[in-house]
Design an enzyme around this catalytic site. Structure first.
Site, PDB file in Angstrom:
ATOM      1  N   GLN A 131       4.676  21.523  31.832  1.00 55.84           N
ATOM      2  CA  GLN A 131       4.969  21.642  33.065  1.00 55.84           C
ATOM      3  C   GLN A 131       6.214  22.117  33.157  1.00 55.84           C
ATOM      4  O   GLN A 131       7.358  21.426  32.709  1.00 55.84           O
ATOM      5  CB  GLN A 131       4.632  20.628  33.862  1.00 55.84           C
ATOM      6  CG  GLN A 131       4.529  20.774  35.388  1.00 55.84           C
ATOM      7  CD  GLN A 131       3.581  21.927  35.956  1.00 55.84           C
ATOM      8  OE1 GLN A 131       2.563  21.763  35.456  1.00 55.84           O
ATOM      9  NE2 GLN A 131       3.956  22.577  36.942  1.00 55.84           N
ATOM     10  N   LYS A 137      -4.458  19.212  37.531  1.00 55.33           N
ATOM     11  CA  LYS A 137      -5.020  19.755  36.280  1.00 55.33           C
ATOM     12  C   LYS A 137      -5.718  18.481  35.756  1.00 55.33           C
ATOM     13  O   LYS A 137      -6.908  18.996  35.240  1.00 55.33           O
ATOM     14  CB  LYS A 137      -3.854  20.177  35.402  1.00 55.33           C
ATOM     15  CG  LYS A 137      -3.204  21.370  35.972  1.00 55.33           C
ATOM     16  CD  LYS A 137      -1.781  21.759  35.462  1.00 55.33           C
ATOM     17  CE  LYS A 137      -1.470  22.974  36.053  1.00 55.33           C
ATOM     18  NZ  LYS A 137       0.197  23.211  35.822  1.00 55.33           N
ATOM     19  N   ASP A 166      -1.241  27.826  28.037  1.00 54.83           N
ATOM     20  CA  ASP A 166      -0.500  28.547  29.009  1.00 54.83           C
ATOM     21  C   ASP A 166      -0.231  29.886  28.605  1.00 54.83           C
ATOM     22  O   ASP A 166       0.379  30.862  29.533  1.00 54.83           O
ATOM     23  CB  ASP A 166       0.794  27.674  29.424  1.00 54.83           C
ATOM     24  CG  ASP A 166       0.901  27.221  30.750  1.00 54.83           C
ATOM     25  OD1 ASP A 166       0.046  27.543  31.557  1.00 54.83           O
ATOM     26  OD2 ASP A 166       1.937  26.508  31.002  1.00 54.83           O
TER      27      ASP A 166
END
Ligand code: GUN
Length: 298
Positions: free
Chosen positions: A110, A66, A133
């Site tokens: 994450q 990322k 997200d």
């Protein structure tokens, strides 16, 4: 592949040996990253922050990827790391600090977090603009209600692949296998949205005769995390099959789709690796640019 279905496609896409269109996530991600770089290098300031807790190796690889792609897109990125023994309060404080930092536009925590930590409670420290997200209650609620907000990156990436590879959705039957918050549930909402207009069915490991349910579908999104679940007998000739599953095996990461058996029946198929996972990153970066614009407009 039926001739009829082949007519629906432009003919200049790469194809598998069996004749299916290869929905190439590497290629589309590169196109999106290049487009973002053009927009951002015009003088925008865009920062993605990631939070990694513990020492899960695959998670570290995902996070590194990322950052690499964020840099290629012209973004600044920051990384906060906490040990596997971090407490709930420490993780929440790290996220709160980033939430309060005006120099940070998008925040990605994450997942999964180490056992014993409550991910939902951590995520609720994200303001909706920075939740790139799309996983908080606010973002999920906005998606259900059709309001503006960040959409989860993996199902959004599936939609981008369908669009890019001219897969017809309007009026079509779609089956999503798997009912996770990260993929299956938002995927159903996105496929059924006005303008997309597919008719999605949410299937899962307990669906009776899953193969015949899938065989009815023009689009199959496999997100059950069951290695090799989708074989040729699940696929209507000419259907589009997108593999979102990830299982760790001795031979590495394997998807939910048995690519070699499916590619000669399907009309379009994603490779694994090189398919939907690449699009998760591309959409994360698109959401981060959108986040910086939302915050600037506030
Ligand atoms: N772990 C696996 N996929 C994802 C994702 O899309 N977002 C986050 N935050 N963690 C993940």
């Amino acid at each position: 592949m039926t001739e009829n279905f082949a007519d629906n496609y432009a003919n200049n896409f790469e194809r598998t040996p069996g004749g299916a269109i290869l929905m190439d996530g590497n290629r589309l991600r590169d196109e999106i990253v290049a487009q973002l770089n053009t927009e951002i290098s015009g003088g925008l300031d865009v920062c993605l922050a990631t939070v990694l807790v513990g020492d899960d190796k695959p998670s570290r690889i995902y996070v590194n990827n990322k950052h690499r792609k964020a840099t290629e897109a012209g973004m600044v990125s920051r990384h906060v790391e906490l040990g596997a023994d971090a407490t709930q309060a420490e993780v929440e404080a790290a996220v709160s600090d980033l939430a309060a930092d005006p120099g940070v536009h998008g925040i990605l925590v994450q997942l999964p977090l180490p056992d014993g930590l409550d991910a939902d409670a951590v995520l609720e420290h994200l303001p909706p603009e920075k939740d790139v997200d799309g996983l908080t209650q606010r973002s999920m609620g906005a998606l259900v209600r059709g309001q503006q907000g960040h959409v989860p990156c993996t199902p959004l990436g599936v939609m981008r692949l369908l669009e890019r590879y001219d897969v017809a959705t309007s009026g079509k039957k779609a089956v999503v296998i798997g009912r996770s918050t990260l993929v299956g549930l938002p995927q159903v909402l996105l496929l059924g949205r006005k303008g997309v207009d597919a008719t999605p069915t949410l299937a899962h490991s307990r669906t009776d005769d899953l193969a015949s349910v899938c065989r009815e579908a023009d689009i199959v999104v496999a997100a059950a995390g069951m290695a090799g679940l989708v074989t040729a007998d699940f696929v209507k000739p000419g259907a589009a099959v997108l593999d979102v599953g990830i299982s760790r095996s001795e031979s590495g990461i394997v998807g939910d789709v048995d690519f070699d058996s499916v590619e000669s029946v399907a009309g379009a198929v994603t490779p694994m690796p090189g398919g939907t996972g690449r699009m998760t990153i591309a959409c994360l970066l698109q959401n981060t640019l959108a986040a910086s614009r939302m915050l600037a407009a506030k």
